[in-house]
Scaffold this motif. Structure first.
Motif, PDB file in Angstrom:
ATOM      1  N   SER A   6       1.307  -1.202  -0.043  1.00 49.99           N
ATOM      2  CA  SER A   6       0.318  -0.154  -0.199  1.00 49.99           C
ATOM      3  C   SER A   6       0.612   1.612   0.092  1.00 49.99           C
ATOM      4  N   GLY A   7       0.524   1.862  -1.028  1.00 51.62           N
ATOM      5  CA  GLY A   7       1.442   3.328  -1.124  1.00 51.62           C
ATOM      6  C   GLY A   7       2.189   3.582  -1.602  1.00 51.62           C
ATOM      7  N   ARG A  83     -12.456 -12.410 -21.452  1.00 47.26           N
ATOM      8  CA  ARG A  83     -11.130 -11.352 -21.792  1.00 47.26           C
ATOM      9  C   ARG A  83     -10.573 -13.345 -22.124  1.00 47.26           C
ATOM     10  N   LEU A  84     -10.006 -14.127 -20.982  1.00 44.24           N
ATOM     11  CA  LEU A  84      -9.082 -14.129 -20.936  1.00 44.24           C
ATOM     12  C   LEU A  84      -9.353 -15.634 -22.267  1.00 44.24           C
ATOM     13  N   ALA A  85     -10.880 -16.192 -21.906  1.00 42.93           N
ATOM     14  CA  ALA A  85     -10.891 -16.898 -23.023  1.00 42.93           C
ATOM     15  C   ALA A  85     -11.314 -16.792 -23.884  1.00 42.93           C
ATOM     16  N   ALA A  86     -11.149 -15.406 -24.259  1.00 44.33           N
ATOM     17  CA  ALA A  86     -11.021 -14.885 -25.970  1.00 44.33           C
ATOM     18  C   ALA A  86      -9.472 -14.790 -26.527  1.00 44.33           C
ATOM     19  N   GLY A  87      -8.291 -15.378 -24.748  1.00 41.53           N
ATOM     20  CA  GLY A  87      -7.635 -14.675 -25.320  1.00 41.53           C
ATOM     21  C   GLY A  87      -6.409 -13.720 -25.554  1.00 41.53           C
ATOM     22  N   LEU A  88      -7.518 -12.805 -24.427  1.00 40.74           N
ATOM     23  CA  LEU A  88      -6.838 -11.237 -24.733  1.00 40.74           C
ATOM     24  C   LEU A  88      -6.519 -11.120 -23.319  1.00 40.74           C
ATOM     25  N   PRO A  89      -5.126 -10.285 -23.024  1.00 41.18           N
ATOM     26  CA  PRO A  89      -5.155  -9.691 -22.229  1.00 41.18           C
ATOM     27  C   PRO A  89      -5.906  -8.909 -21.272  1.00 41.18           C
ATOM     28  N   ALA A  90      -5.654  -9.155 -19.780  1.00 42.43           N
ATOM     29  CA  ALA A  90      -6.018  -8.748 -18.868  1.00 42.43           C
ATOM     30  C   ALA A  90      -5.704  -7.740 -17.650  1.00 42.43           C
ATOM     31  N   LEU A  91      -5.743  -7.038 -17.011  1.00 43.99           N
ATOM     32  CA  LEU A  91      -4.820  -5.854 -15.974  1.00 43.99           C
ATOM     33  C   LEU A  91      -5.471  -6.711 -14.864  1.00 43.99           C
ATOM     34  N   LEU A  92      -5.438  -6.248 -13.367  1.00 46.23           N
ATOM     35  CA  LEU A  92      -5.656  -6.636 -12.545  1.00 46.23           C
ATOM     36  C   LEU A  92      -5.018  -5.719 -11.888  1.00 46.23           C
ATOM     37  N   GLU A  93      -5.406  -4.537 -11.166  1.00 50.47           N
ATOM     38  CA  GLU A  93      -5.244  -3.735 -10.097  1.00 50.47           C
ATOM     39  C   GLU A  93      -4.820  -4.197  -8.527  1.00 50.47           C
ATOM     40  N   ILE A  94      -4.820  -4.518  -7.337  1.00 52.00           N
ATOM     41  CA  ILE A  94      -5.387  -5.625  -6.753  1.00 52.00           C
ATOM     42  C   ILE A  94      -4.074  -5.785  -5.261  1.00 52.00           C
ATOM     43  N   ASP A  95      -4.690  -5.378  -3.942  1.00 46.65           N
ATOM     44  CA  ASP A  95      -4.102  -5.859  -3.213  1.00 46.65           C
ATOM     45  C   ASP A  95      -3.051  -7.220  -2.854  1.00 46.65           C
ATOM     46  N   LEU A  96      -2.080  -6.834  -2.027  1.00 42.10           N
ATOM     47  CA  LEU A  96      -1.768  -8.502  -1.675  1.00 42.10           C
ATOM     48  C   LEU A  96      -2.384  -9.897  -1.324  1.00 42.10           C
ATOM     49  N   GLN A  97      -3.177  -9.652  -0.539  1.00 43.13           N
ATOM     50  CA  GLN A  97      -4.422 -10.867  -0.379  1.00 43.13           C
ATOM     51  C   GLN A  97      -5.102 -11.099  -1.789  1.00 43.13           C
ATOM     52  N   GLY A  98      -5.747 -10.042  -2.264  1.00 42.93           N
ATOM     53  CA  GLY A  98      -6.018 -10.636  -3.802  1.00 42.93           C
ATOM     54  C   GLY A  98      -5.320 -11.450  -4.275  1.00 42.93           C
ATOM     55  N   ALA A  99      -4.029 -10.996  -4.742  1.00 45.05           N
ATOM     56  CA  ALA A  99      -2.936 -11.451  -5.633  1.00 45.05           C
ATOM     57  C   ALA A  99      -2.166 -12.764  -5.618  1.00 45.05           C
ATOM     58  N   ARG A 100      -2.483 -12.881  -3.470  1.00 45.68           N
ATOM     59  CA  ARG A 100      -2.120 -14.336  -3.382  1.00 45.68           C
ATOM     60  C   ARG A 100      -3.971 -15.371  -4.050  1.00 45.68           C
ATOM     61  N   GLN A 101      -5.198 -14.810  -4.187  1.00 46.73           N
ATOM     62  CA  GLN A 101      -6.286 -15.272  -4.817  1.00 46.73           C
ATOM     63  C   GLN A 101      -6.420 -15.771  -5.741  1.00 46.73           C
ATOM     64  N   ARG A 125       6.294   8.547   1.188  1.00 42.67           N
ATOM     65  CA  ARG A 125       5.166   8.379   0.336  1.00 42.67           C
ATOM     66  C   ARG A 125       3.694   8.148   1.520  1.00 42.67           C
ATOM     67  N   LEU A 126       3.708   7.172   2.349  1.00 48.01           N
ATOM     68  CA  LEU A 126       2.743   6.919   3.263  1.00 48.01           C
ATOM     69  C   LEU A 126       2.530   7.682   4.579  1.00 48.01           C
ATOM     70  N   THR A 127       3.530   8.533   5.048  1.00 44.52           N
ATOM     71  CA  THR A 127       3.233   9.596   6.059  1.00 44.52           C
ATOM     72  C   THR A 127       2.767  10.739   5.209  1.00 44.52           C
ATOM     73  N   GLU A 142       4.761  -0.489   9.185  1.00 42.06           N
ATOM     74  CA  GLU A 142       4.449  -1.962   9.562  1.00 42.06           C
ATOM     75  C   GLU A 142       4.323  -2.634   8.991  1.00 42.06           C
ATOM     76  N   HIS A 143       3.199  -2.877   8.820  1.00 42.17           N
ATOM     77  CA  HIS A 143       2.555  -3.232   7.537  1.00 42.17           C
ATOM     78  C   HIS A 143       3.001  -3.349   6.189  1.00 42.17           C
ATOM     79  N   ALA A 144       3.682  -2.031   5.576  1.00 40.30           N
ATOM     80  CA  ALA A 144       3.909  -2.196   4.395  1.00 40.30           C
ATOM     81  C   ALA A 144       5.270  -3.236   4.093  1.00 40.30           C
ATOM     82  N   ARG A 145       6.337  -2.499   5.594  1.00 41.49           N
ATOM     83  CA  ARG A 145       7.186  -3.780   5.439  1.00 41.49           C
ATOM     84  C   ARG A 145       7.350  -4.828   5.834  1.00 41.49           C
ATOM     85  N   ALA A 146       5.869  -5.766   5.479  1.00 38.51           N
ATOM     86  CA  ALA A 146       5.508  -7.014   5.646  1.00 38.51           C
ATOM     87  C   ALA A 146       5.085  -7.605   4.485  1.00 38.51           C
ATOM     88  N   GLU A 147       4.402  -6.374   3.777  1.00 38.11           N
ATOM     89  CA  GLU A 147       3.867  -6.650   2.494  1.00 38.11           C
ATOM     90  C   GLU A 147       4.538  -6.375   1.241  1.00 38.11           C
TER      91      GLU A 147
END
Ligand code: 5GP
Length: 176
Positions: A6-7, A83-101, A125-127, A142-147
Motif C-alpha cells: 500500500s502506498g 477476456r482470457l477465454a478469448a485469448g486477450l490480456p487483462a490487467l488487474l490492480e489489486i492488493d496482496l491478499q487478492g494477488a494470492r487468491q 509517501r505513507l507519512t 509495519e504493514h508496508a514492511r511485511a508487504e
C-alpha cells in the motif's frame, strides 16, 4: 496482474497506463468505499453498498476479494474470464491478499510486483498525508514492511521511480 505494498502508487501507475494506452483492458473492481472527487462509477470502480458486495461474494461473482481500511474490494469474475477465454490480456490492480487468491484461481496469471524506489521513499509517501496520528502511521509502516517481503512470490518486479516509466514497463510485460 499488478500488486505491491500500500502506498507504492499502483493506482497512479494504472491511471497513467490507461491514459497512455487506452487499448489495454483494465478490470474494474467493485468496492464499498465512497467515490473520491473525480472518480466515476464504472470507470475507476463500480461503487456498491455492503449488501450488494456480500451478495456478489456469496454468488461466486468475485474472482478474489479483500478488505482494506474498513472497505471491501473485489474483482468481478466474468469480464476477466471472458477476456482470457478469448485469448486477450487483462490487467488487474489489486492488493496482496487478492494477488494470492488470483495465483490460486488462475495459475497462469503473471504477477507483477510494484516496488518503491527505496524504503525511505515509501515511508515518505505513507507519512506525507499528514492527517494521521503516530500510531496509525506506525501501523501502516509495519504493514508496508511485511508487504514488501512478499516480493519473491511474484514473477516480475517493477520499480515505481516515475509513474510514466513504470506504466511503460508494465505494458511491455503484458505484451510479452
Ligand atoms: P483505493 O481505495 O486507494 O483505490 O485502493 C485501496 C487498495 O485496494 C489498493 O491497494 C488497491 O490496489 C486495492 N484494490 C483495488 N481494487 C481491488 C480489488 O478488486 N481487489 C483487491 N484485492 N484489492 C483491490
Amino acid at each position: 496482474m499488478l500488486s505491491g505494498p500500500s502506498g507504492v502508487g499502483k493506482g497512479s501507475v494504472v491511471a497513467e497506463l490507461r491514459r497512455r494506452h487506452p487499448e489495454v483492458w483494465v478490470s474494474v473492481s467493485v468496492t464499498t468505499r465512497s467515490p473520491r472527487p473525480g472518480e466515476i462509477d464504472g470507470v475507476q470502480y463500480h461503487f456498491v453498498d455492503a449488501a450488494e458486495f456480500d451478495r456478489m461474494a456469496r454468488a461466486g461473482e468475485l474472482l478474489e476479494q479483500a478488505s482494506y481500511a474498513q472497505n471491501c474490494y473485489g474483482t468481478p469474475r466474468r469480464p476477466v474470464e471472458q477476456r482470457l477465454a478469448a485469448g486477450l490480456p487483462a490487467l488487474l490492480e489489486i492488493d496482496l491478499q487478492g494477488a494470492r487468491q488470483v495465483r490460486a484461481a488462475l495459475p497462469d496469471a503473471r504477477l507483477v510486483f510494484l516496488t518503491p524506489p527505496s524504503w525511505p521513499e515509501l515511508v515518505r509517501r505513507l507519512t506525507d498525508r499528514g492527517t494521521e496520528d503516530d500510531e496509525r502511521v506506525r501501523r501502516r509502516l509495519e504493514h508496508a514492511r511485511a508487504e514488501l517481503a512478499a516480493e519473491p512470490e511474484f514473477d516480475r518486479a517493477i520499480v515505481n521511480d516515475t509513474v510514466g516509466q513504470a506504466a511503460e514497463r508494465l505494458v511491455a510485460l503484458m505484451l510479452i
